[in-house]
Write a protein that holds these residues in place. Sequence first.
Motif, mmCIF file in Angstrom:
data_model
loop_
_atom_site.group_PDB
_atom_site.id
_atom_site.type_symbol
_atom_site.label_atom_id
_atom_site.label_comp_id
_atom_site.label_asym_id
_atom_site.label_seq_id
_atom_site.Cartn_x
_atom_site.Cartn_y
_atom_site.Cartn_z
ATOM 1 N N PRO A 46 0.804 -1.227 0.000
ATOM 2 C CA PRO A 46 0.000 0.000 0.000
ATOM 3 C C PRO A 46 0.833 1.271 0.000
ATOM 4 C CG PRO A 46 -0.991 -1.619 1.446
ATOM 5 C CD PRO A 46 0.352 -2.183 1.036
ATOM 6 N N GLN A 47 1.897 1.310 0.801
ATOM 7 C CA GLN A 47 2.746 2.495 0.838
ATOM 8 C C GLN A 47 3.516 2.663 -0.466
ATOM 9 O OE1 GLN A 47 2.739 4.973 2.960
ATOM 10 N NE2 GLN A 47 4.267 6.023 1.710
ATOM 11 N N ARG A 48 4.005 1.566 -1.027
ATOM 12 C CA ARG A 48 4.715 1.643 -2.309
ATOM 13 C C ARG A 48 3.770 2.164 -3.401
ATOM 14 N NH1 ARG A 48 10.332 0.476 -2.627
ATOM 15 N NH2 ARG A 48 10.195 -1.122 -4.225
ATOM 16 N N ALA A 49 2.502 1.746 -3.330
ATOM 17 C CA ALA A 49 1.512 2.202 -4.312
ATOM 18 C C ALA A 49 1.286 3.702 -4.213
ATOM 19 C CB ALA A 49 0.195 1.449 -4.100
ATOM 20 N N VAL A 50 1.169 4.206 -2.987
ATOM 21 C CA VAL A 50 0.972 5.649 -2.785
ATOM 22 C C VAL A 50 2.205 6.422 -3.237
ATOM 23 C CG1 VAL A 50 0.576 7.455 -1.076
ATOM 24 C CG2 VAL A 50 -0.700 5.309 -0.925
ATOM 25 N N GLU A 74 -5.560 3.289 -1.794
ATOM 26 C CA GLU A 74 -4.282 3.935 -2.104
ATOM 27 C C GLU A 74 -4.500 5.163 -2.989
ATOM 28 O OE1 GLU A 74 -3.379 -0.338 -1.149
ATOM 29 O OE2 GLU A 74 -4.897 0.720 -2.292
ATOM 30 N N VAL A 75 -5.400 5.057 -3.966
ATOM 31 C CA VAL A 75 -5.687 6.204 -4.829
ATOM 32 C C VAL A 75 -6.267 7.349 -4.005
ATOM 33 C CG1 VAL A 75 -7.062 7.041 -6.770
ATOM 34 C CG2 VAL A 75 -6.009 4.781 -6.897
ATOM 35 N N SER A 76 -7.158 7.027 -3.073
ATOM 36 C CA SER A 76 -7.810 8.062 -2.264
ATOM 37 C C SER A 76 -6.818 8.777 -1.349
ATOM 38 C CB SER A 76 -8.943 7.454 -1.439
ATOM 39 O OG SER A 76 -8.443 6.587 -0.432
ATOM 40 N N SER A 78 -3.718 9.463 -2.231
ATOM 41 C CA SER A 78 -2.691 10.082 -3.064
ATOM 42 C C SER A 78 -3.124 11.443 -3.584
ATOM 43 C CB SER A 78 -2.374 9.170 -4.257
ATOM 44 O OG SER A 78 -3.390 9.270 -5.245
ATOM 45 N N ILE A 79 -2.205 12.112 -4.249
ATOM 46 C CA ILE A 79 -2.521 13.422 -4.833
ATOM 47 C C ILE A 79 -3.427 13.294 -6.039
ATOM 48 C CG2 ILE A 79 -0.352 14.428 -4.022
ATOM 49 C CD1 ILE A 79 0.745 14.132 -6.870
ATOM 50 N N HIS A 80 -3.637 12.069 -6.528
ATOM 51 C CA HIS A 80 -4.460 11.853 -7.719
ATOM 52 C C HIS A 80 -5.831 11.266 -7.391
ATOM 53 C CE1 HIS A 80 -1.241 12.966 -10.386
ATOM 54 N NE2 HIS A 80 -0.440 12.047 -9.881
ATOM 55 N N ALA A 81 -6.333 11.518 -6.178
ATOM 56 C CA ALA A 81 -7.646 10.992 -5.790
ATOM 57 C C ALA A 81 -8.737 11.440 -6.761
ATOM 58 C CB ALA A 81 -7.985 11.438 -4.369
ATOM 59 N N GLY A 82 -8.606 12.643 -7.299
ATOM 60 C CA GLY A 82 -9.604 13.159 -8.226
ATOM 61 C C GLY A 82 -9.583 12.506 -9.590
ATOM 62 N N LYS A 83 -8.560 11.661 -9.845
ATOM 63 C CA LYS A 83 -8.449 10.983 -11.133
ATOM 64 C C LYS A 83 -9.196 9.647 -11.154
ATOM 65 C CE LYS A 83 -5.711 13.797 -13.388
ATOM 66 N NZ LYS A 83 -6.120 14.412 -14.689
ATOM 67 N N LEU A 84 -9.798 9.270 -10.037
ATOM 68 C CA LEU A 84 -10.484 7.984 -9.964
ATOM 69 C C LEU A 84 -11.761 8.018 -10.792
ATOM 70 C CD1 LEU A 84 -10.595 5.165 -8.765
ATOM 71 C CD2 LEU A 84 -11.699 6.120 -6.736
ATOM 72 N N ALA A 85 -11.786 7.206 -11.859
ATOM 73 C CA ALA A 85 -12.935 7.186 -12.771
ATOM 74 C C ALA A 85 -13.908 6.059 -12.450
ATOM 75 C CB ALA A 85 -12.446 7.043 -14.219
#
Length: 377
Positions: A46-50, A74-76, A78-85
């Motif tokens: 999980p940490q490696r993913a973030v 992990e997406v939530s 990160s700085i790219h949480a808004g990219k979750l489609a």
Amino acid sequence: MTCSKMVKVGFIVNPIAGMGGRVGLKGTDGEAYKIALERGAQPVSPQRAVEFLNALHNECFEIYTAPGLMGEEEVSRSIHAGKLARVINGVSNRETTREDTIRIAREMKGLVDILVFVGGDGTARDIYTAIGMELPVIAVPSGVKMYSSIFTLNPYAAADLLAKFINGETIIVEREVLDIDEEAFRQDKIAIRAYGYLKTPVYPGLIQAGKSIYSGIDEELNKESIAEYIVETMDPYTPYILGPGSTVKAICVKLGLTCTLLGVDVILGGRILVKDAWENQLLGVLKNYSGVKLVVTPIGGQGFIFGRGNQQLSPKVLSLIGRDNIIIVATESKIRELRELYVDTGDPAVDKMLEGYYRVLIDYGRYRVIRVASYTH
């Protein structure tokens, strides 16, 4: 940033990959996962993913991922949480399995342009089972061994590789998926098998090579000469931590000791102090003794001295040992193929501390100077 196209990125995390490394289990297949928990192992993936997501500086993509710790969480974070489609549902709150990885990867096959996964060789096998060569993949290393040639050098290299793929700067090649029988591995037997190929984008300096194995009479004589020199120059009052690999364990043979071939052992004064040690045991040795030496050898073909198959040598352990007490050994055939050596400990500060030029013992009293590097932006 103006995007001509939004690249659809599939994202799958194996949340238990790599947990067995620091506790000396050499993997998390089967019952090893439960033993890892009993030894206090903590999640690694999980940490490696973030880290991978936070290092990705490109806005022209959207993410399709699995629920919970298989990607969504992990997406939530990160700085790219808004990219979750889209979150591909179907995983319950129970422990996830390889069947979940396979099913989700298959569903992503018709939805995304590229699939990024975080895990080790076992996860790579599952991805291969699910998609074959129908979709390009980027492999973020987070297992124990990672012999396959599809893995990037670390999460930061994976982020740069995805950015270059999005920008159209990469070429797509077929890379081998290798895995080892973990039960045989835990019994000091190497049984590596090629399972197939995955397509991956390639850019110079971002992806590791596959593991190479060297054999022959000259190779064995070279190992024996290295071991003889180490034994003759050993301080009998200093503990020596011996990393995995036949080059290092030739030292045990020279001393008449039965060490583990693929584990980490500690010897002192011609006897075994700790056999098949894991992180906590190594920390105990370092607490009780000063000036502890560490002998390691790079993985053939790949050049990693830390972060592949020896996670017992954790960032905390390596910080206490210090770079001046690290002895690197390698046979001439192995070192001949390597332009530099690599570290991927999971801690960028420790990786930075380990960088620089080292004298590598390549025969009796003979050295070659080579650079140790870690990948950063």
